[in-house]
Design a protein around this motif. Structure first.
Motif, PDB file in Angstrom:
ATOM      1  N   PRO B  49      -0.806  27.867  36.027  1.00 18.66           N
ATOM      2  CA  PRO B  49      -2.270  27.787  35.275  1.00 18.66           C
ATOM      3  C   PRO B  49      -2.151  26.996  34.235  1.00 18.66           C
ATOM      4  O   PRO B  49      -2.482  26.536  34.178  1.00 18.66           O
ATOM      5  N   PHE B  52      -2.573  23.358  34.747  1.00 15.91           N
ATOM      6  CA  PHE B  52      -3.392  23.389  35.288  1.00 15.91           C
ATOM      7  C   PHE B  52      -4.301  23.001  34.400  1.00 15.91           C
ATOM      8  O   PHE B  52      -5.374  21.358  34.131  1.00 15.91           O
ATOM      9  N   VAL B  53      -4.367  23.877  33.289  1.00 18.96           N
ATOM     10  CA  VAL B  53      -5.416  23.803  31.779  1.00 18.96           C
ATOM     11  C   VAL B  53      -4.645  22.672  31.871  1.00 18.96           C
ATOM     12  O   VAL B  53      -5.644  22.137  30.797  1.00 18.96           O
ATOM     13  N   ALA B  56      -6.002  19.652  32.803  1.00 19.91           N
ATOM     14  CA  ALA B  56      -7.049  19.166  32.757  1.00 19.91           C
ATOM     15  C   ALA B  56      -7.528  18.820  31.372  1.00 19.91           C
ATOM     16  O   ALA B  56      -8.443  18.006  31.309  1.00 19.91           O
ATOM     17  N   ILE B  57      -7.485  19.550  30.450  1.00 19.57           N
ATOM     18  CA  ILE B  57      -7.343  19.225  29.235  1.00 19.57           C
ATOM     19  C   ILE B  57      -7.105  17.535  29.528  1.00 19.57           C
ATOM     20  O   ILE B  57      -7.976  16.698  28.335  1.00 19.57           O
ATOM     21  N   GLU B  59      -6.593  15.152  30.818  1.00 22.71           N
ATOM     22  CA  GLU B  59      -7.937  14.418  31.756  1.00 22.71           C
ATOM     23  C   GLU B  59      -9.242  14.268  30.651  1.00 22.71           C
ATOM     24  O   GLU B  59      -9.686  12.819  31.964  1.00 22.71           O
ATOM     25  N   SER B  60      -8.850  15.323  30.289  1.00 22.82           N
ATOM     26  CA  SER B  60     -10.370  15.040  29.669  1.00 22.82           C
ATOM     27  C   SER B  60     -10.711  13.027  28.775  1.00 22.82           C
ATOM     28  O   SER B  60     -11.903  12.459  29.311  1.00 22.82           O
ATOM     29  N   ILE B  63     -11.824  11.168  31.462  1.00 22.53           N
ATOM     30  CA  ILE B  63     -12.941  11.783  32.162  1.00 22.53           C
ATOM     31  C   ILE B  63     -14.272  11.100  30.966  1.00 22.53           C
ATOM     32  O   ILE B  63     -15.355  10.877  31.838  1.00 22.53           O
ATOM     33  N   TYR B  64     -13.655  10.979  29.686  1.00 19.72           N
ATOM     34  CA  TYR B  64     -14.491  10.131  29.214  1.00 19.72           C
ATOM     35  C   TYR B  64     -14.746   8.149  29.916  1.00 19.72           C
ATOM     36  O   TYR B  64     -16.088   8.160  29.462  1.00 19.72           O
ATOM     37  N   LEU B  66     -14.355   7.753  32.511  1.00 21.11           N
ATOM     38  CA  LEU B  66     -15.543   7.390  33.867  1.00 21.11           C
ATOM     39  C   LEU B  66     -16.835   7.770  32.970  1.00 21.11           C
ATOM     40  O   LEU B  66     -17.799   6.592  33.474  1.00 21.11           O
TER      41      LEU B  66
END
Lengths: 164, 75, 253
Positions: B49, B52-53, B56-57, B59-60, B63-64, B66
């Motif tokens: 876990p 994954f967290v 995900a961070i 991935e920020s 995301i920006y 995107l």
């Protein structure tokens, strides 16, 4: 903000979605999360209680077994004692009986002996008496004359008694 | 060059470049996490876990990128 | 047949002047499904011998709760935040998984020129994601104010001790705003990208080609639901911490 339009953000829909989500949170909180946590806690308590009860029962059982064993031991001991006592009593009474029997037997024996002796003596004295007379008669016949004399009689009797 | 075409190219470049960093970063995170699990399999439940967290961070940034490309395309 | 990719959810019909979009309708239906499931679960709740469904729910809830406790560190705090985070997880998970029910792409509605597909992934609607993100972010601000006090809360952002700390305080504001963007666009981006990828693959090679992407999408569907809920919990934890947390950590999330 053209991007917001492009993303399709619409105040009314946002509000509706917020309400939708809030209702969802409330429902899951009230009807799934709460009861299940309560159930889990209850079950945990119950299991703990069950385990505690089982341990208690085990202890109790062990104690009872111990007590049972004690009682059994005691009973066995008592029985042993009783048997011993009975044995000793029996032995005693046996000895007593044997003794009594011995005594009686010896008594009977003694009596019998006494009687036999008495009878023997009586017989002997009778025989002696007869013998004296017989001797006297035989002597009379041998001598050919009557030995009437008290002295002779006395002498014969003495001889006979000496024969024995 | 037409504005539309430039927008398309810009959006593509934005998300493409923006995805490089997180891609590498997530790869490193996953490889390290797997290494750690390989060393200590009992800790897998704790590591996964967290992996994954942190992924995900990481991935920020993508995301920006995107968001930027979406703004370029539709904004 | 052309690719029909739209960033915003399409309006299906209007009730009064309230537009019903396809993802909003999907969200309503899935909420209803969840509510029905919860109702059924609640009605068949057995104290001692749980049924299959109850067993799964119990494992899910107790496992998730233990995980939240392990993140947040205190059972009392975890109990407060857990229902929200768990609802987010379940709602996102079910919405994401519902897109894998086959045949949805075929159901379309013709409205004049354009064709509108009736089903759309709920989380591919930025509005829904935005709402949940705003719930998280506003909750985090409220908790921060409650823990640090109003002046402590403002002092974190406007720090006049030195130029550097002032700058860092301003960066914190940016960090808070970035939270909204990153948290919401992570979920939206992943699901929307998955949808688009699926559509493109379906358009290019309808047989077998989309399968690997479907599996990847399945993984990301679960992971994104998990990440969204966990990040909510992490934000709350960071906001509720008394000590000064690293600004770097805050800004990057």
């Amino acid at each position: 903000m053209e991007l917001f339009d492009a993303l399709g953000l619409n105040g009314k829909i946002l509000l509706a979605q917020l309400i939708n989500f809030a209702v969802l949170v409330w429902v899951i909180w009230k009807f799934a999360y709460g009861p299940i946590v309560k159930t889990l806690n209850d079950r945990q308590k119950k299991i703990e209680k069950g385990i505690r009860n089982a341990a208690e029962a085990k202890d109790k059982l062990a104690e009872m077994e111990k007590r049972e064993k004690q009682v059994l031991d005691k009973a066995r001991q008592e029985a042993q004692e009783i048997i011993k006592k009975a044995e000793s009593v029996a032995e005693e009474s046996k000895q007593e009986i044997v003794q009594v029997a011995h005594e009686e037997a010896s008594k009977i024996l003694a009596e019998a002996k006494k009687k036999i002796e008495q009878e023997g003596q009586q017989m002997m004295s009778e025989i002696k008496k007869d013998l004296a007379e017989l001797v006297l008669a035989a002597t009379e016949k041998v001598v050919g004359e009557k030995m009437d004399l008290a002295e002779d009689k006395k002498m014969v009797e003495k001889i006979v008694s000496e024969i024995k | 060059m037409e504005l539309e075409a430039a927008k398309m190219i810009g959006a593509g470049i934005a998300i493409g470049l923006g995805a490089i960093g997180p891609g590498i970063g997530e790869g490193i995170a996953a490889s390290k996490a797997l290494e750690a699990i390989g060393r200590n399999p009992e800790a897998a439940g704790k590591i996964t876990p967290l992996m994954f967290v942190s992924m995900a961070i990481a991935e920020s940034t993508a995301i920006y990128a995107l968001v930027i490309s979406l703004i370029i395309l539709f904004g | 047949m052309g690719l029909n990719i739209s960033l915003s959810p399409e309006v299906l019909f209007q009730i009064g002047n309230f537009p019903i979009t396809n993802s909003f309708l999907g969200g309503l239906v899935l909420s209803l499904v969840i509510v029905l499931g919860v109702w059924w679960l609640n009605r068949n709740l057995k104290k001692d011998v749980p049924g299959k469904f109850q067993n799964v729910a119990e494992i899910l809830i107790s496992g998730a709760f233990d995980f939240v406790v392990s993140i947040i560190g205190s059972e009392k705090k975890a109990r407060r935040i857990f229902p929200l985070a768990f609802t987010m997880f379940i709602f996102i998970l079910i919405s994401n998984l519902a897109t894998y029910i086959p045949g949805q792409a075929a159901v379309t509605l013709h409205r004049g020129e354009e064709t509108v597909s009736v089903f759309r992934a709920v989380m591919a609607d930025y509005g829904m994601v935005f709402v949940m993100t705003m719930v998280t972010v506003i909750l985090v601000q409220i908790i921060a104010i409650a823990v640090h006090g109003p002046f402590g809360y403002l002092g974190k952002f406007f720090n006049f001790k030195s130029p550097l700390s002032f700058f860092l305080g301003l960066m914190d504001i940016v960090g808070e705003l970035a939270k909204i963007v990153s948290l919401s666009f992570r979920l939206f981006g992943n699901i929307f990208a998955g949808e688009v990828l699926g559509a493109v693959m379906l358009f290019l090679a309808p047989f077998f080609m989309p399968l690997p992407f479907l599996f990847l999408g399945l993984l990301s569907a679960v992971v994104q639901a998990f990440v969204f809920a966990v990040l909510t919990v992490v934000f709350v934890k960071l906001a509720a911490e008394i000590e000064e947390e690293e600004t770097l950590e805050q800004a990057s999330i």
